[in-house]
Scaffold this motif. Structure first.
Motif, mmCIF file in Angstrom:
data_model
loop_
_atom_site.group_PDB
_atom_site.id
_atom_site.type_symbol
_atom_site.label_atom_id
_atom_site.label_comp_id
_atom_site.label_asym_id
_atom_site.label_seq_id
_atom_site.Cartn_x
_atom_site.Cartn_y
_atom_site.Cartn_z
ATOM 1 N N CYS A 1 -8.113 -11.294 14.489
ATOM 2 C CA CYS A 1 -8.989 -12.240 13.792
ATOM 3 C C CYS A 1 -9.383 -13.373 14.726
ATOM 4 C CB CYS A 1 -8.301 -12.829 12.562
ATOM 5 S SG CYS A 1 -6.906 -13.938 12.947
ATOM 6 N N ASP B 1 -6.848 1.129 13.792
ATOM 7 C CA ASP B 1 -5.550 0.719 14.347
ATOM 8 C C ASP B 1 -5.471 0.925 15.853
ATOM 9 O OD1 ASP B 1 -4.171 -0.491 12.322
ATOM 10 O OD2 ASP B 1 -2.962 1.239 11.779
ATOM 11 N N ASN C 1 -12.808 -4.140 18.785
ATOM 12 C CA ASN C 1 -12.383 -5.248 17.927
ATOM 13 C C ASN C 1 -12.644 -6.607 18.566
ATOM 14 O OD1 ASN C 1 -10.739 -3.788 15.596
ATOM 15 N ND2 ASN C 1 -10.174 -2.785 17.506
ATOM 16 N N ALA D 1 -3.639 -8.530 1.801
ATOM 17 C CA ALA D 1 -4.924 -9.202 2.003
ATOM 18 C C ALA D 1 -5.738 -9.311 0.724
ATOM 19 C CB ALA D 1 -5.739 -8.474 3.066
ATOM 20 N N SER E 1 -1.373 -12.691 4.134
ATOM 21 C CA SER E 1 -1.401 -11.521 5.010
ATOM 22 C C SER E 1 -0.559 -11.740 6.264
ATOM 23 C CB SER E 1 -2.840 -11.200 5.420
ATOM 24 O OG SER E 1 -3.339 -12.195 6.303
ATOM 25 N N TYR F 1 0.822 -1.208 0.000
ATOM 26 C CA TYR F 1 0.000 0.000 0.000
ATOM 27 C C TYR F 1 0.860 1.264 0.000
ATOM 28 C CZ TYR F 1 -4.532 -2.224 0.493
ATOM 29 O OH TYR F 1 -5.670 -2.950 0.247
ATOM 30 N N ASN G 1 -4.160 -5.388 14.139
ATOM 31 C CA ASN G 1 -5.137 -6.195 13.405
ATOM 32 C C ASN G 1 -5.482 -7.385 14.288
ATOM 33 O OD1 ASN G 1 -6.855 -6.987 11.369
ATOM 34 N ND2 ASN G 1 -5.270 -7.111 9.790
ATOM 35 N N ASN H 1 -12.676 -11.458 10.652
ATOM 36 C CA ASN H 1 -11.696 -10.378 10.790
ATOM 37 C C ASN H 1 -12.422 -9.046 10.834
ATOM 38 O OD1 ASN H 1 -9.774 -8.525 8.463
ATOM 39 N ND2 ASN H 1 -9.179 -8.791 10.593
ATOM 40 N N ILE H 2 -12.228 -8.318 11.924
ATOM 41 C CA ILE H 2 -12.741 -6.962 12.033
ATOM 42 C C ILE H 2 -11.691 -6.042 11.426
ATOM 43 C CG2 ILE H 2 -13.583 -5.163 13.581
ATOM 44 C CD1 ILE H 2 -15.266 -7.803 13.424
ATOM 45 N N SER H 3 -12.056 -5.330 10.383
ATOM 46 C CA SER H 3 -11.080 -4.509 9.665
ATOM 47 C C SER H 3 -10.396 -3.520 10.598
ATOM 48 C CB SER H 3 -11.771 -3.738 8.540
ATOM 49 O OG SER H 3 -10.849 -2.856 7.921
ATOM 50 N N PRO H 4 -9.063 -3.443 10.537
ATOM 51 C CA PRO H 4 -8.354 -2.471 11.377
ATOM 52 C C PRO H 4 -8.566 -1.036 10.908
ATOM 53 C CG PRO H 4 -6.811 -3.576 9.918
ATOM 54 C CD PRO H 4 -8.131 -4.292 9.751
ATOM 55 N N LEU H 5 -8.905 -0.849 9.636
ATOM 56 C CA LEU H 5 -9.174 0.479 9.050
ATOM 57 C C LEU H 5 -7.961 1.401 9.042
ATOM 58 C CD1 LEU H 5 -12.775 1.216 10.412
ATOM 59 C CD2 LEU H 5 -12.122 0.317 8.171
#
Length: 282
Positions: free
Chosen positions: A124, A144, A228, A72, A97, A37, A122, A134-138
């Motif tokens: 899971c 985060d 999370n 991911a 990932s 990214y 992150n 998995n709860i997205s860390p965003l």
């Protein structure tokens, strides 16, 4: 079992490479972080060529398992695969990932909740075979929680909004030789603001006995649990944590866990040994 295997665990700040030959760890190498990214294929290839290749010597891997932040989705996985193949063309390159690596390294083949608390965070629920929730860390702008970047963001925000006592505020600015204007510039105008903010968390770790800094850490970890971990089956499964923040703040992490009813399992700085065991026992 492959005779020569490289296992890589990469975050946004650093990459930990383990060289395994005939079932034994022979060497460990640290290079810069590799996150598709933030880095292009060419930049990743350059990091591998300059950071890893000079240390391989006559070690020619059959397979490379790369577990990385930002890996991911298929397009990002392809970027990393292609970049590594440019420098090590004869190896099979498998990319997953960093969270899959953490789950395998922490839980092995047992069900559990796995979390990474490092520069970012992150988590899971892992059923012993694969990640099933998995709860997205965003990432650090929207999420985060509990990470180094989150701790640094809370600290910088409290500094700039005069929420720290004057003595602590001046000590913080002097520690990093920063002015309020410097912080704004590093966050909003320069590259890698996440790394900059995560670096600020060191001040909290080194002064965690101070109540106002302890409060920031507990606020960050409580947010990580409630936003999370509460969304997993945390009452029936332990939470295993890996990463520099999890390790260096383990006492405060445990305190926040007790306050929120989360049961902690393993807390390790690196789950690499668990990953090696996982791959050698496949």
């Amino acid at each position: 079992m492959n005779k020569r295997l490289i296992i890589a665990d990469s975050g946004s700040t650093k990459t930990h490479w383990a060289l395994v030959e005939n079932g034994s760890l022979t060497r460990e190498i640290l290079t810069g972080g590799i996150n598709p990214y933030f880095l292009s294929r060419e930049e990743i290839a350059a990091e591998v060529a300059t950071g890893l290749l000079p240390h391989l010597g006559d070690f020619i891997p059959d397979t490379i398992w790369f577990y990385g932040a930002g890996c991911a989705f298929p397009d990002k996985i392809a970027v990393v695969q292609q970049a590594i193949a440019l420098s090590i063309p004869h190896a099979e390159v498998l990319v997953e990932s960093d969270l899959a690596g953490a789950a395998r390294g922490l839980c092995g083949r047992e069900a559990g909740i796995a979390a990474i608390l490092g520069t970012g965070s992150n988590s899971c629920y892992y059923d012993g075979t694969e990640i099933v929730q998995n709860i997205s860390p965003l990432v650090f702008i929207l999420g985060d929680e509990g990470s180094g970047v989150h701790l640094g963001k809370l600290l910088a925000g409290d500094c700039l909004k005069n929420q720290l006592s004057p003595g602590i505020r001046e000590q913080f600015l002097e520690y990093f030789r920063l002015t309020p204007a410097d912080i704004i510039d590093r966050v909003y105008r320069q590259s890698f603001p996440n790394r900059f903010l995560a670096g600020l968390s060191r001040f909290i770790a080194e002064n965690s006995s101070l109540p106002e800094l302890r409060r920031i850490a507990l606020q960050a970890f409580t947010a990580f649990f409630t936003r999370n971990i509460y969304q997993y089956d945390y009452r029936n499964h332990p939470l295993h944590c890996t990463g520099s923040i999890a390790w260096h703040y383990r006492e405060l992490l445990q305190e926040a866990a007790c306050q929120t009813g989360v049961r902690l399992g393993k807390i390790v700085q690196s789950h690499m040994q668990g990953l090696i065991t996982y791959h050698l026992n496949r």
